[in-house]
Motif scaffolding. Sequence first.
Motif, PDB file in Angstrom:
ATOM      1  N   ALA A 109      16.593  -1.726  -1.586  1.00  0.00           N
ATOM      2  CA  ALA A 109      15.223  -2.235  -1.452  1.00  0.00           C
ATOM      3  C   ALA A 109      15.193  -3.503  -0.597  1.00  0.00           C
ATOM      4  CB  ALA A 109      14.629  -2.505  -2.835  1.00  0.00           C
ATOM      5  N   GLY A 110      16.198  -4.359  -0.786  1.00  0.00           N
ATOM      6  CA  GLY A 110      16.254  -5.601  -0.019  1.00  0.00           C
ATOM      7  C   GLY A 110      16.613  -5.331   1.435  1.00  0.00           C
ATOM      8  N   ARG A 111      17.577  -4.436   1.640  1.00  0.00           N
ATOM      9  CA  ARG A 111      18.077  -4.152   2.992  1.00  0.00           C
ATOM     10  C   ARG A 111      16.945  -3.660   3.895  1.00  0.00           C
ATOM     11  NH1 ARG A 111      22.052   0.054   4.480  1.00  0.00           N
ATOM     12  NH2 ARG A 111      22.031   0.668   2.302  1.00  0.00           N
ATOM     13  N   PHE A 112      16.025  -2.842   3.329  1.00  0.00           N
ATOM     14  CA  PHE A 112      14.979  -2.266   4.169  1.00  0.00           C
ATOM     15  C   PHE A 112      13.591  -2.850   3.874  1.00  0.00           C
ATOM     16  CE2 PHE A 112      18.412   0.846   4.243  1.00  0.00           C
ATOM     17  CZ  PHE A 112      18.604   0.920   5.617  1.00  0.00           C
ATOM     18  N   SER A 113      13.526  -3.932   3.072  1.00  0.00           N
ATOM     19  CA  SER A 113      12.228  -4.541   2.767  1.00  0.00           C
ATOM     20  C   SER A 113      11.233  -3.493   2.289  1.00  0.00           C
ATOM     21  CB  SER A 113      11.645  -5.173   4.035  1.00  0.00           C
ATOM     22  OG  SER A 113      11.766  -6.521   4.005  1.00  0.00           O
ATOM     23  N   LEU A 114      11.602  -2.800   1.222  1.00  0.00           N
ATOM     24  CA  LEU A 114      10.731  -1.721   0.724  1.00  0.00           C
ATOM     25  C   LEU A 114       9.409  -2.280   0.214  1.00  0.00           C
ATOM     26  CD1 LEU A 114      12.783   0.895  -1.296  1.00  0.00           C
ATOM     27  CD2 LEU A 114      12.473   0.658   1.180  1.00  0.00           C
ATOM     28  N   SER A 115       8.369  -1.526   0.438  1.00  0.00           N
ATOM     29  CA  SER A 115       7.055  -1.907  -0.050  1.00  0.00           C
ATOM     30  C   SER A 115       6.305  -0.637  -0.431  1.00  0.00           C
ATOM     31  CB  SER A 115       6.336  -2.683   1.044  1.00  0.00           C
ATOM     32  OG  SER A 115       5.104  -3.135   0.565  1.00  0.00           O
ATOM     33  N   ALA A 116       5.256  -0.797  -1.250  1.00  0.00           N
ATOM     34  CA  ALA A 116       4.565   0.383  -1.781  1.00  0.00           C
ATOM     35  C   ALA A 116       3.078   0.314  -1.510  1.00  0.00           C
ATOM     36  CB  ALA A 116       4.792   0.491  -3.284  1.00  0.00           C
ATOM     37  N   VAL A 117       2.473   1.455  -1.225  1.00  0.00           N
ATOM     38  CA  VAL A 117       1.019   1.502  -1.105  1.00  0.00           C
ATOM     39  C   VAL A 117       0.404   2.490  -2.087  1.00  0.00           C
ATOM     40  CG1 VAL A 117       0.953   0.777   1.312  1.00  0.00           C
ATOM     41  CG2 VAL A 117       1.064   3.217   0.756  1.00  0.00           C
ATOM     42  N   ASN A 118       1.196   3.000  -3.055  1.00  0.00           N
ATOM     43  CA  ASN A 118       0.550   3.875  -4.041  1.00  0.00           C
ATOM     44  C   ASN A 118      -0.228   3.014  -5.022  1.00  0.00           C
ATOM     45  OD1 ASN A 118       3.004   3.007  -4.866  1.00  0.00           O
ATOM     46  ND2 ASN A 118       3.549   4.812  -5.997  1.00  0.00           N
ATOM     47  N   SER A 119      -0.828   3.643  -6.034  1.00  0.00           N
ATOM     48  CA  SER A 119      -1.837   2.896  -6.785  1.00  0.00           C
ATOM     49  C   SER A 119      -1.233   1.800  -7.655  1.00  0.00           C
ATOM     50  CB  SER A 119      -2.715   3.831  -7.612  1.00  0.00           C
ATOM     51  OG  SER A 119      -1.944   4.536  -8.543  1.00  0.00           O
ATOM     52  N   ILE A 120       0.102   1.619  -7.623  1.00  0.00           N
ATOM     53  CA  ILE A 120       0.655   0.441  -8.283  1.00  0.00           C
ATOM     54  C   ILE A 120       0.382  -0.813  -7.435  1.00  0.00           C
ATOM     55  CG2 ILE A 120       2.441   1.686  -9.552  1.00  0.00           C
ATOM     56  CD1 ILE A 120       4.440   0.809  -7.433  1.00  0.00           C
ATOM     57  N   ASN A 121      -0.016  -0.643  -6.180  1.00  0.00           N
ATOM     58  CA  ASN A 121      -0.304  -1.808  -5.331  1.00  0.00           C
ATOM     59  C   ASN A 121      -1.625  -2.443  -5.780  1.00  0.00           C
ATOM     60  OD1 ASN A 121      -1.386  -3.369  -3.014  1.00  0.00           O
ATOM     61  ND2 ASN A 121       0.527  -2.723  -2.069  1.00  0.00           N
ATOM     62  N   TRP A 122      -1.564  -3.707  -6.180  1.00  0.00           N
ATOM     63  CA  TRP A 122      -2.743  -4.369  -6.743  1.00  0.00           C
ATOM     64  C   TRP A 122      -3.944  -4.326  -5.786  1.00  0.00           C
ATOM     65  CZ3 TRP A 122      -5.678  -5.499 -10.484  1.00  0.00           C
ATOM     66  CH2 TRP A 122      -6.808  -6.267 -10.225  1.00  0.00           C
ATOM     67  N   ALA A 123      -3.685  -4.518  -4.483  1.00  0.00           N
ATOM     68  CA  ALA A 123      -4.806  -4.616  -3.530  1.00  0.00           C
ATOM     69  C   ALA A 123      -5.651  -3.347  -3.556  1.00  0.00           C
ATOM     70  CB  ALA A 123      -4.275  -4.878  -2.125  1.00  0.00           C
ATOM     71  N   ARG A 124      -5.004  -2.202  -3.775  1.00  0.00           N
ATOM     72  CA  ARG A 124      -5.779  -0.964  -3.837  1.00  0.00           C
ATOM     73  C   ARG A 124      -6.747  -0.985  -5.006  1.00  0.00           C
ATOM     74  NH1 ARG A 124      -2.555   4.490  -3.426  1.00  0.00           N
ATOM     75  NH2 ARG A 124      -4.576   5.217  -4.180  1.00  0.00           N
ATOM     76  N   LEU A 125      -6.249  -1.421  -6.163  1.00  0.00           N
ATOM     77  CA  LEU A 125      -7.140  -1.454  -7.331  1.00  0.00           C
ATOM     78  C   LEU A 125      -8.306  -2.396  -7.077  1.00  0.00           C
ATOM     79  CD1 LEU A 125      -4.697  -1.367 -10.354  1.00  0.00           C
ATOM     80  CD2 LEU A 125      -5.725   0.484  -9.068  1.00  0.00           C
ATOM     81  N   MET A 126      -8.004  -3.547  -6.510  1.00  0.00           N
ATOM     82  CA  MET A 126      -9.074  -4.504  -6.206  1.00  0.00           C
ATOM     83  C   MET A 126     -10.144  -3.857  -5.329  1.00  0.00           C
ATOM     84  SD  MET A 126      -8.809  -7.867  -3.764  1.00  0.00           S
ATOM     85  CE  MET A 126      -8.686  -6.900  -2.258  1.00  0.00           C
ATOM     86  N   LEU A 127      -9.721  -3.109  -4.327  1.00  0.00           N
ATOM     87  CA  LEU A 127     -10.678  -2.491  -3.397  1.00  0.00           C
ATOM     88  C   LEU A 127     -11.479  -1.371  -4.070  1.00  0.00           C
ATOM     89  CD1 LEU A 127      -8.209  -2.629  -0.417  1.00  0.00           C
ATOM     90  CD2 LEU A 127     -10.483  -3.682  -0.381  1.00  0.00           C
ATOM     91  N   GLN A 128     -10.944  -0.819  -5.158  1.00  0.00           N
ATOM     92  CA  GLN A 128     -11.676   0.216  -5.903  1.00  0.00           C
ATOM     93  C   GLN A 128     -12.671  -0.396  -6.891  1.00  0.00           C
ATOM     94  OE1 GLN A 128      -7.788   3.044  -5.570  1.00  0.00           O
ATOM     95  NE2 GLN A 128      -8.815   3.066  -7.525  1.00  0.00           N
ATOM     96  N   VAL A 129     -12.434  -1.641  -7.299  1.00  0.00           N
ATOM     97  CA  VAL A 129     -13.377  -2.315  -8.193  1.00  0.00           C
ATOM     98  C   VAL A 129     -14.748  -2.406  -7.518  1.00  0.00           C
ATOM     99  CG1 VAL A 129     -13.895  -4.497  -9.376  1.00  0.00           C
ATOM    100  CG2 VAL A 129     -11.534  -3.640  -9.316  1.00  0.00           C
ATOM    101  N   VAL A 130     -14.714  -2.510  -6.184  1.00  0.00           N
ATOM    102  CA  VAL A 130     -15.949  -2.733  -5.418  1.00  0.00           C
ATOM    103  C   VAL A 130     -16.995  -1.680  -5.715  1.00  0.00           C
ATOM    104  CG1 VAL A 130     -16.926  -2.840  -3.083  1.00  0.00           C
ATOM    105  CG2 VAL A 130     -14.689  -3.907  -3.568  1.00  0.00           C
TER     106      VAL A 130
END
Length: 467
Positions: free
Chosen positions: A211-232
């Motif tokens: 995870a560190g070697r490739f700077s892994l990141s996630a965009v599935n619904s565990i990503n907080w920003a997605r939930l915030m955008l759905q609150v709208v």
Amino acid sequence: MRYISTRGAAPVLDFEGVTLAGLASDGGLYVPETWPRFGKTAIAGMAGMSYVETALRVCAPFVGPAMAEAELRDLLTRAYAGFDHAAVTPLVQLDQRHWLLELFHGPTLAFKDVAMQALGLFFEAFLARSGRHVTIVGATSGDTGSAAINALAGRDGVEVFMLHPQGRVSDVQRRQMTTVLAPNIHNIAIEGNFDDAQALVKAMFNDRDFAGRFSLSAVNSINWARLMLQVVYYFYTAVRLGAPEHPVSFSVPTGNFGDVFAGYVARQMGLPIDRLIVATNENDILHRALTLGDYSAGVVKPTASPSMDIQVSSNFERLLFDLAGRDGSATAAMMRGFESARALSISAGQRAGAALAFDSARIDSDTMAQTIRWARDKCGQVIDPHTAIGLAAARACGAPAPVVTLATAHPAKFPDAVERACGIRPALPTRVQGLFDREERYVTLPAELAAIEAYIAELARPAAVAA
Ligand SMILES: *Cc1c(COP(=O)(O)O)cnc(C)c1O
């Protein structure tokens, strides 16, 4: 706003940090340290506002100083410019009690676009600032993958690896992913089901070295920003139906518990939501958890609503954290127990806490099909199987009017099931025609961590380049 992990042992981050991180380093999920509150006046002030202006109000306390207001407004404006309806998420009346909130007017015909189109722009903005580069790894039961790929194709600083369960997504869903030939997009068909794909993604994040070697990141619904955008859209909709004076209930076709959790967040923020109805198909772990306290993963049963064919609902941990009095070590212990036994029991006290906001219903395939026919015959609306699960649950529960069912996918995304139920084959909207003439590109790999990591290591850019 500061963000803390549900398991209490990860660094506290700001909005930029949680957006880029996805999962917390202790295996937990990030949540805001406190829920911002909107009073009656602030909610009443949203009457008549555009979608973008509403989004700006709702997101501002969560984004905090991580982005200036003018930049945030510009980002949200660009995110929703590509929707094919001027209201972005229009509301349709079915009868005296029921409404549909159409969330499928984005580029890939499902509600995931609403959050993902903006999330792609947040990634681009934050990465450009720091000169960083990330590798997005995700698992999809169909709609997340196409929405993420559409939002991230060709964006600088991002390499995307999307795992989907082979043969378990619809042809439209698969083609919306595999016909995007941008060089930063890599589709992987996994020989397994969605839970296998999701478990592989979790395992990659837990492989600290990888995870560190490739700077892994996630965009599935565990990503907080997605939930915030759905609150709208909960605010935007409730205000249109009379909030803050009149409470509104929502019925949400549920899989990973992200969309309905966004409704819970809106409620915590002071929006007068009466009931949140968790609608499941025959994969009913959440219905069992909320009614019997039995959160135990069974075997995934393929249904006509594949985006809800899930046994482990990752975002449920965010609710468990609140039900456990926001105690990170208690939540960590519960989740460790769940990860080893694939089961956990929700105490009567925690269940009573959840029951303040949530109802639930399990809808079988016959009732789903009948509901598609009811909407067609009585209201002139052709709806998709996921939406039908939500509407059936709304009709089964006793919540007072108005009850808004989230229409999470365009019926043309699941034409076979819709045709089987009501004899009408919905046509693809003009903006996505041509999908079946395009070239597809993807690889098929076994559901084995080593095989997936080897494939990613060959194509991803190591983090060291940017560091
Ligand atoms: C993702 C999805 C769902 C489930 O949403 P969750 O946030 O995972 O609960 C429901 N319907 C459709 C069409 C989806 O794409």
